[in-house]
Design a protein around this motif. Sequence first.
Motif, mmCIF file in Angstrom:
data_model
loop_
_atom_site.group_PDB
_atom_site.id
_atom_site.type_symbol
_atom_site.label_atom_id
_atom_site.label_comp_id
_atom_site.label_asym_id
_atom_site.label_seq_id
_atom_site.Cartn_x
_atom_site.Cartn_y
_atom_site.Cartn_z
ATOM 1 N N PRO A 1 0.818 -1.215 0.000
ATOM 2 C CA PRO A 1 0.000 0.000 0.000
ATOM 3 C C PRO A 1 0.849 1.261 0.000
ATOM 4 O O PRO A 1 1.815 1.381 0.754
ATOM 5 C CB PRO A 1 -0.787 -0.113 1.314
ATOM 6 N N LEU A 2 0.475 2.189 -0.864
ATOM 7 C CA LEU A 2 1.177 3.483 -0.912
ATOM 8 C C LEU A 2 0.146 4.580 -0.716
ATOM 9 O O LEU A 2 -0.973 4.490 -1.252
ATOM 10 C CB LEU A 2 1.844 3.672 -2.277
ATOM 11 N N GLU A 3 0.523 5.612 0.011
ATOM 12 C CA GLU A 3 -0.416 6.719 0.188
ATOM 13 C C GLU A 3 -0.701 7.337 -1.169
ATOM 14 O O GLU A 3 0.224 7.509 -1.970
ATOM 15 C CB GLU A 3 0.171 7.757 1.135
ATOM 16 N N ASP A 4 -1.964 7.672 -1.410
ATOM 17 C CA ASP A 4 -2.338 8.171 -2.726
ATOM 18 C C ASP A 4 -2.906 9.589 -2.606
ATOM 19 O O ASP A 4 -3.953 9.783 -1.972
ATOM 20 C CB ASP A 4 -3.382 7.208 -3.321
ATOM 21 N N PRO A 5 -2.242 10.567 -3.233
ATOM 22 C CA PRO A 5 -2.761 11.939 -3.163
ATOM 23 C C PRO A 5 -4.196 12.036 -3.699
ATOM 24 O O PRO A 5 -4.979 12.862 -3.237
ATOM 25 C CB PRO A 5 -1.808 12.738 -4.058
ATOM 26 N N ASP A 6 -4.541 11.160 -4.660
ATOM 27 C CA ASP A 6 -5.903 11.193 -5.206
ATOM 28 C C ASP A 6 -6.944 10.898 -4.121
ATOM 29 O O ASP A 6 -8.033 11.463 -4.111
ATOM 30 C CB ASP A 6 -6.054 10.147 -6.329
ATOM 31 N N VAL A 7 -6.592 9.971 -3.227
ATOM 32 C CA VAL A 7 -7.538 9.623 -2.143
ATOM 33 C C VAL A 7 -7.686 10.810 -1.207
ATOM 34 O O VAL A 7 -8.809 11.163 -0.789
ATOM 35 C CB VAL A 7 -7.050 8.380 -1.351
ATOM 36 N N LEU A 8 -6.558 11.437 -0.910
ATOM 37 C CA LEU A 8 -6.622 12.590 -0.019
ATOM 38 C C LEU A 8 -7.480 13.683 -0.664
ATOM 39 O O LEU A 8 -8.274 14.344 0.013
ATOM 40 C CB LEU A 8 -5.216 13.100 0.320
ATOM 41 N N GLU A 9 -7.390 13.797 -1.975
ATOM 42 C CA GLU A 9 -8.197 14.779 -2.706
ATOM 43 C C GLU A 9 -9.694 14.410 -2.619
ATOM 44 O O GLU A 9 -10.552 15.269 -2.391
ATOM 45 C CB GLU A 9 -7.704 14.827 -4.175
ATOM 46 N N ILE A 10 -9.966 13.125 -2.791
ATOM 47 C CA ILE A 10 -11.369 12.656 -2.705
ATOM 48 C C ILE A 10 -11.932 13.000 -1.309
ATOM 49 O O ILE A 10 -13.060 13.483 -1.169
ATOM 50 C CB ILE A 10 -11.450 11.129 -2.961
ATOM 51 N N ILE A 11 -11.115 12.777 -0.292
ATOM 52 C CA ILE A 11 -11.561 13.042 1.088
ATOM 53 C C ILE A 11 -11.823 14.542 1.277
ATOM 54 O O ILE A 11 -12.864 14.951 1.801
ATOM 55 C CB ILE A 11 -10.508 12.524 2.108
ATOM 56 N N GLU A 12 -10.863 15.344 0.802
ATOM 57 C CA GLU A 12 -11.003 16.810 0.944
ATOM 58 C C GLU A 12 -12.287 17.287 0.250
ATOM 59 O O GLU A 12 -13.063 18.049 0.816
ATOM 60 C CB GLU A 12 -9.805 17.535 0.283
ATOM 61 N N THR A 13 -12.491 16.831 -0.987
ATOM 62 C CA THR A 13 -13.669 17.251 -1.761
ATOM 63 C C THR A 13 -14.947 16.844 -1.032
ATOM 64 O O THR A 13 -15.902 17.614 -0.918
ATOM 65 C CB THR A 13 -13.645 16.586 -3.165
ATOM 66 N N HIS A 14 -14.927 15.605 -0.552
ATOM 67 C CA HIS A 14 -16.087 15.064 0.182
ATOM 68 C C HIS A 14 -16.404 15.969 1.384
ATOM 69 O O HIS A 14 -17.553 16.344 1.606
ATOM 70 C CB HIS A 14 -15.727 13.636 0.629
ATOM 71 N N CYS A 15 -15.377 16.336 2.123
ATOM 72 C CA CYS A 15 -15.588 17.142 3.326
ATOM 73 C C CYS A 15 -16.093 18.541 2.966
ATOM 74 O O CYS A 15 -16.995 19.067 3.621
ATOM 75 C CB CYS A 15 -14.305 17.226 4.152
ATOM 76 N N ARG A 16 -15.514 19.109 1.907
ATOM 77 C CA ARG A 16 -15.968 20.448 1.484
ATOM 78 C C ARG A 16 -17.448 20.397 1.100
ATOM 79 O O ARG A 16 -18.241 21.235 1.524
ATOM 80 C CB ARG A 16 -15.136 20.918 0.282
ATOM 81 N N ALA A 17 -17.815 19.358 0.335
ATOM 82 C CA ALA A 17 -19.203 19.235 -0.133
ATOM 83 C C ALA A 17 -20.183 19.120 1.033
ATOM 84 O O ALA A 17 -21.302 19.597 0.973
ATOM 85 C CB ALA A 17 -19.321 18.023 -1.056
ATOM 86 N N LEU A 18 -19.726 18.448 2.100
ATOM 87 C CA LEU A 18 -20.640 18.223 3.230
ATOM 88 C C LEU A 18 -20.443 19.250 4.354
ATOM 89 O O LEU A 18 -21.056 19.140 5.418
ATOM 90 C CB LEU A 18 -20.456 16.802 3.781
ATOM 91 N N GLY A 19 -19.543 20.181 4.126
ATOM 92 C CA GLY A 19 -19.311 21.225 5.135
ATOM 93 C C GLY A 19 -18.618 20.696 6.386
ATOM 94 O O GLY A 19 -18.860 21.188 7.490
ATOM 95 N N ILE A 20 -17.797 19.673 6.217
ATOM 96 C CA ILE A 20 -17.069 19.129 7.374
ATOM 97 C C ILE A 20 -15.723 19.839 7.463
ATOM 98 O O ILE A 20 -14.928 19.786 6.524
ATOM 99 C CB ILE A 20 -16.855 17.598 7.244
#
Length: 720
Positions: free
Chosen positions: A590-609
């Motif tokens: 397993p390698l850390e993936d910047p794309d996943v971190l981006e998905i998480i960030e976008t998700h949080c922005r969309a939900l106001g977290i």
Amino acid sequence: MAEYSIRDSVAIIQLDNAPVNALSVAVRTGLYDGIERAAGDGSVKAVVVCGKGGNFCAGADIKEFDEGSKGPWITEIGDFMDRMRKPVVAAIEGVALGGGLEVALFCHYRIAAKNARVGQPEVNIGLIPGGGGTVRLPRAAGFKQALEMIVTGNPVRAERALKMGVLDEVVSGNILEAGIKFALSKAHIDTSLACLRNRPVRMDGLNIDTKADAALAHVKSKYKGFEAPMFCVKAVVNAARVPYDDAIQKEREYFFELRTSGQSQALRYAFFAERQIARWGLPGGGDYRTARAIPVRSVGVVGAGTMGAGIALCIITSGLPCVLLEQNQEFLEKGVTSLRGQLMGTVRLGKMTAGEAEVCLSRLKPSTSMEDLKHVDMVIEAVFEDLKLKREVFERLDKTCKPETILCTNTSTLDIDSVATATGRPDKVVGTHFFAPSYLMKLLENIYGSRTSPETVATVMRFGKTIRKVPVLVGSCTGFVANRMLAPYTAEAQFCVEEGASPAQVDSVLMDFGMPMGTFRVSDLSGIDVSFSIRREAARKLGVTLTVDSRYFRGQRHCSLIERLVEKGRLGRKTGKGWYKYEGPGGTVPLEDPDVLEIIETHCRALGIERRNVGSHEIQERMQLAMINEGFKILEEGICTRAEEIDVIWLYGFGWPRYLGGPMFYASKLGLKRVFEKICTFHKRFPHSQHWVPSVLLGKLSESGLPLSKWGEAAGTSRL
Ligand code: 3H9
């Protein structure tokens, strides 16, 4: 105690403490007195030490460890033997383990029956041998072999022990007679020649300095966080470097230091917990003392998917014949190929010969006809996790199988009664929850329904042992024990990620704690789509549709990151990306993936977290306390009979570090009051998570100050 008698001028000291002649104060005192008496008796020419009831001795009485040490210590008895002019012979049958082997190593000679096993398993309970084992075994077996035995704790069979130099002879026939004969043959030989104290540690050409460094480095990386193996190496190395008495002194210091350590306490708890789980009981009456298991001579497995094939493999490798059933030839062949592949894997690992694997395969009967299940004693259904399908299968099984056949459902979520009612024999229906990969994972969660009979339970509990699993009996509820506790644990992991942590950060917190894998790595391994389908199915049943925008599900906090990943085709290792990225589909690193971190960030922005720094301590506390709270609810609802069952489930189902006992033991060490107060604080902070509603039982224990072992008193219930 130890019985003393004389035959043919040979004093016989028989260790007597059923069932395994553990070295209690009484046994050690009896042994010391016997040796002293034989030394002073002019008519005695030699001495034989043996054990009653088929075993020599399983070592110190572990139950006495919390009481401090009383009576003569093994090395004091040994010092006396070292000074004796009459030969003392250990006549070993069954096991000589731990202090048992140490007693034997103090004897001048050791003979053993062919079936005997000798070893120093102290490391398994967080200790080092403390009765001279680290000093005398390297003198008998050589540094390298002794070190291996002591660090791994693995016992060796008599023939191998003979080759290693631990034994002087392996005999067949009556061990006592052989012992007497052997002792008389040595009566005129100077005992000091046979005394291990007088021999150097055998290095067999090895350089102690290089060997010591290599051994320490190996143990440090292999047993990360577990302290006893390190002390084992230190003690054996020390024995090779310093004079005998100094080494004994150091060994004793290390032993006592470890004996009072938290790790050894936890491991001793785990040792007894594993034995406690066999003492099951049903709420409606019937328990392990009264229920008789039905003999299981043949088994059928329905469904040759990965799970079913693995279960069938467990069955055939344990010596039982198995019919493996699939609906069509294509699926069946796939299943058999998967089974063969796993079996050949064990051959490649040297755990089985090719010939033995063939014998196992000869016990397998692949079939597409339900009629082949007509005469089997037990059937394990392992079809897709779908109630309608399972009920159909059970209806057919009920019609096909003989009336006595026990019908088991391999399910991780479904209510046992809802499956059992599809048959006319609900008393013979029981849940058997295997864990993936089913051939390798030791845990077997057996689940009783409201009408499962005690005989059916006794049968699956015994069957679990037959196929070399660790069977734990639990009641039926959503997720049973393992998955029910896992749910808040993984939910908190995802909430921590939503709030600001990364999957890799969460996983490293867990692995630093001692878990073999972090929750996100596990999710990638088992497939994110698996959790996705379970969640979608649960929502569908409730008439709700889960979307990526769902922050709440029926008023409860919900994290929809799984839906976001599935939407992007990130299903885990099989697609080469999930919570991590991999070198390709099927990749394992397993390698850390910047794309996943981006998905998480976008998700949080969309939900106001709003994201923040989530500290390691907070991650660990939230995940573990949420799951521990659920454990206490499981106890108060009577889903389990004792906390040990929950702990064994975590040891074998999820790899909870054994040297921390299990989550319930861990909670009791943290302090139940403290744990309860923390859970109350989290409940205030996260009011939309049901799993933070504090357990009533935990509240009662916290208030009363009763220990976990007395939880039944606090709850006003006791099943056994
Ligand atoms: C040690 O020796 C330290 C020394 O170096 C220095 C100081 C002297 N004590 O496992 P089973 C009980 S540390 C107390 O079901 P099996 C066990 O709880 C010790 N009790 O049977 C069970 O009781 P119950 C190093 C013990 O045939 C019953 O015996 N030695 C002890 O599958 C039957 O046990 C070890 O670590 C004990 N030492 O396996 C050996 N041993 O019926 C630990 C067993 O009430 N023992 N009991 O549940 C074993 O590995 C296995 O029990 C043994 C038998 C292979 C012996």
